[in-house]
Design a protein around this motif. Structure first.
Motif, short mmCIF file in Angstrom:
data_model
loop_
_atom_site.label_atom_id
_atom_site.label_comp_id
_atom_site.label_asym_id
_atom_site.label_seq_id
_atom_site.Cartn_x
_atom_site.Cartn_y
_atom_site.Cartn_z
N LYS A 21 0.86 -1.17 0.00
CA LYS A 21 0.00 0.00 0.00
C LYS A 21 0.90 1.22 0.00
O LYS A 21 2.00 1.17 0.54
CB LYS A 21 -0.88 -0.03 1.26
N GLN A 22 0.46 2.32 -0.61
CA GLN A 22 1.26 3.53 -0.62
C GLN A 22 0.36 4.75 -0.74
O GLN A 22 -0.76 4.64 -1.25
CB GLN A 22 2.28 3.50 -1.75
N GLY A 23 0.85 5.89 -0.27
CA GLY A 23 0.09 7.12 -0.37
C GLY A 23 0.51 8.11 0.70
O GLY A 23 1.38 7.84 1.52
N ARG A 38 3.74 13.38 4.50
CA ARG A 38 4.81 12.51 4.01
C ARG A 38 4.20 11.44 3.11
O ARG A 38 3.05 11.06 3.27
CB ARG A 38 5.54 11.81 5.17
N TYR A 39 5.01 10.95 2.20
CA TYR A 39 4.60 9.86 1.32
C TYR A 39 5.05 8.55 1.96
O TYR A 39 6.24 8.38 2.26
CB TYR A 39 5.23 10.03 -0.06
N PHE A 40 4.12 7.64 2.20
CA PHE A 40 4.41 6.38 2.89
C PHE A 40 4.29 5.19 1.96
O PHE A 40 3.42 5.17 1.08
CB PHE A 40 3.45 6.18 4.06
N ILE A 41 5.16 4.22 2.17
CA ILE A 41 5.09 2.95 1.45
C ILE A 41 5.11 1.84 2.48
O ILE A 41 6.02 1.76 3.31
CB ILE A 41 6.26 2.79 0.46
N LEU A 42 4.08 0.98 2.43
CA LEU A 42 4.00 -0.18 3.30
C LEU A 42 4.52 -1.39 2.55
O LEU A 42 4.05 -1.69 1.47
CB LEU A 42 2.55 -0.42 3.74
N LYS A 43 5.52 -2.03 3.13
CA LYS A 43 6.12 -3.22 2.53
C LYS A 43 5.99 -4.36 3.53
O LYS A 43 6.21 -4.18 4.72
CB LYS A 43 7.58 -2.93 2.20
N PRO A 46 10.87 -8.54 3.41
CA PRO A 46 10.91 -9.74 4.25
C PRO A 46 10.27 -9.54 5.61
O PRO A 46 9.82 -10.48 6.23
CB PRO A 46 12.41 -10.03 4.39
N GLU A 47 10.22 -8.30 6.13
CA GLU A 47 9.52 -8.01 7.37
C GLU A 47 8.65 -6.78 7.14
O GLU A 47 9.02 -5.90 6.38
CB GLU A 47 10.51 -7.73 8.51
N PRO A 48 7.50 -6.71 7.82
CA PRO A 48 6.63 -5.55 7.61
C PRO A 48 7.30 -4.25 8.06
O PRO A 48 7.88 -4.19 9.15
CB PRO A 48 5.39 -5.86 8.46
N CYS A 49 7.25 -3.26 7.18
CA CYS A 49 7.90 -1.99 7.48
C CYS A 49 7.19 -0.87 6.72
O CYS A 49 6.72 -1.07 5.60
CB CYS A 49 9.37 -2.04 7.08
N LEU A 50 7.12 0.28 7.35
CA LEU A 50 6.53 1.47 6.74
C LEU A 50 7.66 2.46 6.50
O LEU A 50 8.35 2.87 7.44
CB LEU A 50 5.51 2.05 7.73
N TYR A 51 7.90 2.80 5.24
CA TYR A 51 8.95 3.76 4.88
C TYR A 51 8.28 5.09 4.57
O TYR A 51 7.19 5.12 4.03
CB TYR A 51 9.72 3.28 3.64
N TYR A 52 8.97 6.20 4.89
CA TYR A 52 8.37 7.49 4.54
C TYR A 52 9.39 8.42 3.88
O TYR A 52 10.58 8.34 4.13
CB TYR A 52 7.70 8.16 5.75
N TYR A 53 8.83 9.25 2.99
CA TYR A 53 9.59 10.12 2.10
C TYR A 53 9.00 11.52 2.15
O TYR A 53 7.84 11.69 2.51
CB TYR A 53 9.50 9.59 0.66
N SER A 54 9.77 12.53 1.73
CA SER A 54 9.26 13.90 1.68
C SER A 54 8.05 13.99 0.76
O SER A 54 7.09 14.68 1.05
CB SER A 54 10.34 14.86 1.18
N ASN A 55 8.12 13.30 -0.39
CA ASN A 55 7.01 13.29 -1.34
C ASN A 55 7.15 12.06 -2.24
O ASN A 55 8.05 11.25 -2.05
CB ASN A 55 7.00 14.58 -2.17
N ASN A 56 6.24 11.92 -3.21
CA ASN A 56 6.26 10.72 -4.05
C ASN A 56 7.24 10.83 -5.22
O ASN A 56 7.29 9.95 -6.06
CB ASN A 56 4.86 10.37 -4.54
N GLY A 63 12.89 8.12 6.66
CA GLY A 63 12.93 7.21 7.80
C GLY A 63 12.07 5.99 7.56
O GLY A 63 11.48 5.82 6.49
N SER A 64 12.01 5.15 8.58
CA SER A 64 11.22 3.93 8.47
C SER A 64 10.65 3.57 9.84
O SER A 64 11.17 3.99 10.87
CB SER A 64 12.07 2.78 7.94
N VAL A 65 9.58 2.80 9.82
CA VAL A 65 8.94 2.31 11.04
C VAL A 65 8.84 0.79 10.91
O VAL A 65 7.95 0.29 10.22
CB VAL A 65 7.53 2.91 11.22
N PRO A 66 9.76 0.04 11.53
CA PRO A 66 9.63 -1.42 11.52
C PRO A 66 8.36 -1.81 12.28
O PRO A 66 8.10 -1.29 13.37
CB PRO A 66 10.88 -1.91 12.26
N LEU A 67 7.55 -2.69 11.70
CA LEU A 67 6.24 -2.99 12.26
C LEU A 67 6.17 -4.30 13.05
O LEU A 67 5.13 -4.62 13.61
CB LEU A 67 5.19 -2.99 11.15
N MET A 68 7.27 -5.06 13.10
CA MET A 68 7.27 -6.29 13.89
C MET A 68 7.01 -5.93 15.35
O MET A 68 7.59 -4.98 15.87
CB MET A 68 8.61 -7.01 13.78
#
Length: 106
Positions: A21-23, A38-43, A46-56, A63-68
């Protein structure tokens, strides 16, 4: 515990990610508690993580938010903003985010 931030050199470029998912979401800052879009990408692999960017358009992650081992809950009361949610972890900072509507939050 960590801060939830990885050294930027270890973060994958935006275009290399295959998102689940992204947006855009709005994230509350950790030190200065202002809200920034911020523009976020959910991956998920190999492990769930949310990455964020200034824009798309930018390829370098801010930065990133590890979701484990995280718990995600609605946080409208804590933030005072509708459609917001929090990402809690027992040893790291809590991330507060909000979306434009229910479908973007979910």
């Amino acid at each position: 515990g960590g801060t939830g931030k990885s050294p930027k050199s270890q973060l994958p470029p935006r275009l290399s990610l295959k998102p689940m998912k992204q947006g855009y979401l709005v994230k509350r800052g950790n030190v200065v508690r202002n809200w920034k879009k911020r523009y976020f990408i959910l991956k998920g692999i190999p492990e769930p993580c949310l990455y964020y960017y200034s824009n798309n358009k930018t390829d370098e992650a801010k930065g990133s938010v590890p979701l484990m081992e995280c718990v995600v809950e609605k946080a409208d009361k804590e933030t005072g903003k509708k459609y917001s949610f929090a990402i809690y972890h027992s040893e790291r900072r809590t991330f507060y985010l909000h979306a434009k509507n229910n479908s973007e939050r979910d």
